[in-house]
Design an enzyme around this catalytic site. Structure first.
Site, short mmCIF file in Angstrom:
data_model
loop_
_atom_site.label_atom_id
_atom_site.label_comp_id
_atom_site.label_asym_id
_atom_site.label_seq_id
_atom_site.Cartn_x
_atom_site.Cartn_y
_atom_site.Cartn_z
N GLN A 130 3.65 0.04 -2.51
CA GLN A 130 4.96 0.50 -1.53
C GLN A 130 4.08 1.86 -1.32
O GLN A 130 4.44 2.75 -1.95
CB GLN A 130 6.07 0.64 -2.21
CG GLN A 130 7.35 1.06 -0.94
CD GLN A 130 8.58 1.23 -1.34
OE1 GLN A 130 8.91 0.37 -2.50
NE2 GLN A 130 9.04 1.63 -0.48
N GLY A 131 3.71 1.76 0.32
CA GLY A 131 3.52 3.51 1.12
C GLY A 131 4.57 3.23 1.66
O GLY A 131 4.28 3.29 2.67
N SER A 133 6.01 7.23 1.44
CA SER A 133 6.50 8.04 1.16
C SER A 133 5.44 9.43 1.71
O SER A 133 4.33 8.80 1.45
CB SER A 133 6.94 9.37 0.28
OG SER A 133 8.50 8.59 0.51
N GLU A 248 16.00 -2.97 -2.54
CA GLU A 248 16.11 -2.07 -3.14
C GLU A 248 17.29 -0.88 -3.79
O GLU A 248 16.95 -1.01 -5.01
CB GLU A 248 15.30 -0.63 -2.96
CG GLU A 248 14.70 0.17 -3.50
CD GLU A 248 13.80 1.70 -3.07
OE1 GLU A 248 13.53 2.31 -3.95
OE2 GLU A 248 13.12 1.90 -2.06
N SER A 372 17.74 10.05 -1.66
CA SER A 372 17.84 10.83 -1.88
C SER A 372 20.02 10.36 -1.94
O SER A 372 19.81 9.81 -1.00
CB SER A 372 18.19 12.29 -1.38
OG SER A 372 18.44 12.57 0.04
#
Length: 389
Positions: A130-131, A133, A248, A372
Site C-alpha cells: 500500500q502506497g 504516506s 482497514e 493517528s
C-alpha cells in the site's frame, strides 16, 4: 448485538480448528519461534504455508466462489480470524491486500479487476503493498505530491512513498497519485494499481527500532500504469481511499482480542510473582482485562452490524481507536511490570523474550499508522457525534 454464531458457523469452526491442529507446524506455536529465523526465511515459510491453506479451502472465507473464495458468511470470516489467532498462525504475507484492497475491489472494482486481482492474491502469486504516506503527507494524506501525467492511455508516475509495508516483497502497489495537474488537497487524486517490477520503480527497506524491516520506501521515476488500472475511477481517489480505510480501521476485532489476550497471559508469566503482588500493578492488569473485554464486545457489535448489511463508514474510526489504544496500553503495562529490563532484547538469561520485546516496540506504531489517534478522534467527533468543527 448478537453474541452467538449459527450452527453452520459453529460447524465451520470445528472443521477449521481440526485442520489447523493438524497443519500448523508445532514449533510455530512458540512465541519466540519467529525471532529465530531470518526475515527472508520467515516470509517464504508463511507464503508456502498459505498456499497449503488456500488449496485446503481456508482462504478468502467470505469471498464468492467465482473469485476463488469459500462463499462463507461474515461470521465464518470472524471465526476464521479468531481461530487462526488462537492457533498462533502468523499474519498473511498478503495481509494488506486481503484485508484492505480485496473488499474495496469487491465493492467498486470492475469485473476485470475482480478477476485479475483476487484469485492471484489468494494463491499468493502476487504480493500487494500500500502506497499512501509520503514525506510530508502522513496523517495529512491530502498533502500528497506524487503525480501522474497522462500520456495516451497511460499515466507516467513520479514521486515517493514511505512507510510502505511489504515494499521489499511487493509485486504490485495500490497507491494514491495526483492525476489532475494543479489540483489541491482532496481533489484530483486517483488510486492507481502499479506493477513494481518495471523500470522506474525502486523499493528500499527501512529498518525499525525493533530490528525488523517490514516497512520500506518506494520511488517512482516515470513509472507507467494504464488508465484502466485505476480503482474507483480517475479523480475519485480520495473517496476510494476513505472506503478502503474503513475496511482497514474496521477490520474484525475478534482476532485482535484473541491475540492480545494471549499476549496478556505471556506478559503476566514473564513478570513473575513479585511484580504481580504489587497492588498498583495488579490494578493496571485488571484495567487491561477490562479493556480487552470491551474490545471483544465491540468486535461482536461491529460483526452484528456487518451481518445486517450495515456499512462501517466513519464509525470504523471507533474500532481503530479502541484496538490500537488497547494494544499500546497492554505493552505499556509490560514496561511497567519489567521496568528497565523491558527495553532489552534479551533481558533474562533464562527466558527468550525477543518476540515480546519486538511486539512492545511495534506497539508504539499502532496509534499512528492507518490514521493517528488524534485524527480518529476528530473523525468521531465530527462525523459520528456531530460536534461542530
Amino acid at each position: 448485538m448478537d453474541l452467538s454464531f449459527t450452527p453452520d458457523e459453529e460447524r465451520f469452526r470445528t472443521q477449521l480448528r481440526a485442520w489447523l491442529a493438524d497443519n500448523v507446524p508445532r514449533q510455530w506455536r512458540s512465541p519466540s519461534f519467529w525471532s529465530t529465523v531470518s526475515e527472508a526465511e520467515a516470509f517464504e515459510l508463511r507464503r508456502d504455508w498459505e498456499r497449503v491453506r488456500y488449496r485446503a479451502g481456508f482462504a478468502g472465507i467470505s469471498l464468492p466462489r467465482e473469485y476463488g473464495g469459500r462463499g462463507g458468511t461474515p461470521g465464518m470470516q470472524a471465526i476464521h480470524d479468531e481461530e487462526t489467532a488462537r492457533a498462533r498462525v502468523p499474519h498473511s504475507v498478503n495481509q494488506i491486500g486481503l484485508t484492505f484492497l480485496v473488499p474495496t475491489v469487491m465493492a467498486i472494482g470492475t469485473d476485470e479487476q475482480k478477476r485479475d486481482i483476487i484469485l492471484p492474491m489468494l494463491r499468493n502469486d502476487v504480493i500487494w503493498c500500500q502506497g499512501f504516506s509520503e514525506p510530508g503527507a502522513g496523517s495529512d494524506l491530502a498533502a500528497l505530491r506524487t503525480v501522474g501525467v497522462l500520456d495516451g492511455d497511460e499515466f507516467v508516475v513520479t514521486g515517493q512513498k514511505v512507510w510502505t509495508t511489504n515494499a521489499a516483497h511487493g509485486d504490485k502497489i495500490f497507491t494514491l497519485v495526483r492525476t489532475e495537474p494543479g489540483s489541491k488537497r482532496h481533489h484530483g487524486i486517483s488510486m492507481l494499481l502499479i506493477d513494481m517490477h518495471q523500470d522506474g520503480v525502486e523499493a528500499r527497506p527501512l529498518r525499525q527500532m525493533s530490528g525488523a524491516s517490514e516497512f520500506g520506501e518506494v520511488f517512482f521515476t516515470n513509472a507507467r500504469v494504464k488508465v484502466t488500472d485505476c480503482l474507483g475511477g480517475v479523480g475519485n481517489g480520495w473517496s476510494t481511499a476513505m472506503l478502503l480505510l474503513s475496511f482497514e480501521r474496521g477490520a474484525s476485532g475478534l482476532a485482535q482480542y484473541t491475540a492480545f489476550r494471549s499476549q496478556f497471559d505471556e506478559i503476566v508469566a514473564a513478570a513473575g510473582a513479585e511484580q504481580i503482588d504489587d497492588p498498583v500493578l495488579r490494578q493496571r492488569l485488571a484495567r487491561r482485562i477490562v479493556d480487552l473485554e470491551c474490545l471483544r464486545y465491540h468486535a461482536m457489535h461491529v460483526l452484528t452490524q456487518v451481518e445486517k448489511g450495515g456499512e462501517l463508514g466513519a464509525e470504523s474510526s471507533l474500532t481503530k481507536l479502541q484496538w490500537s489504544q488497547t494494544h499500546q496500553q497492554l505493552w505499556e503495562t509490560f514496561d511497567d511490570l519489567l521496568g528497565p529490563e523491558a527495553t532489552l532484547a534479551r533481558p533474562r538469561p533464562d527466558a527468550d523474550m525477543r518476540s515480546m520485546h519486538r511486539e512492545a516496540m511495534w506497539s508504539r506504531s499502532v496509534t499512528i499508522w492507518g490514521g493517528s489517534s488524534q485524527v480518529q478522534r476528530t473523525i468521531v467527533a465530527e462525523r459520528v457525534l456531530g460536534l461542530p468543527r
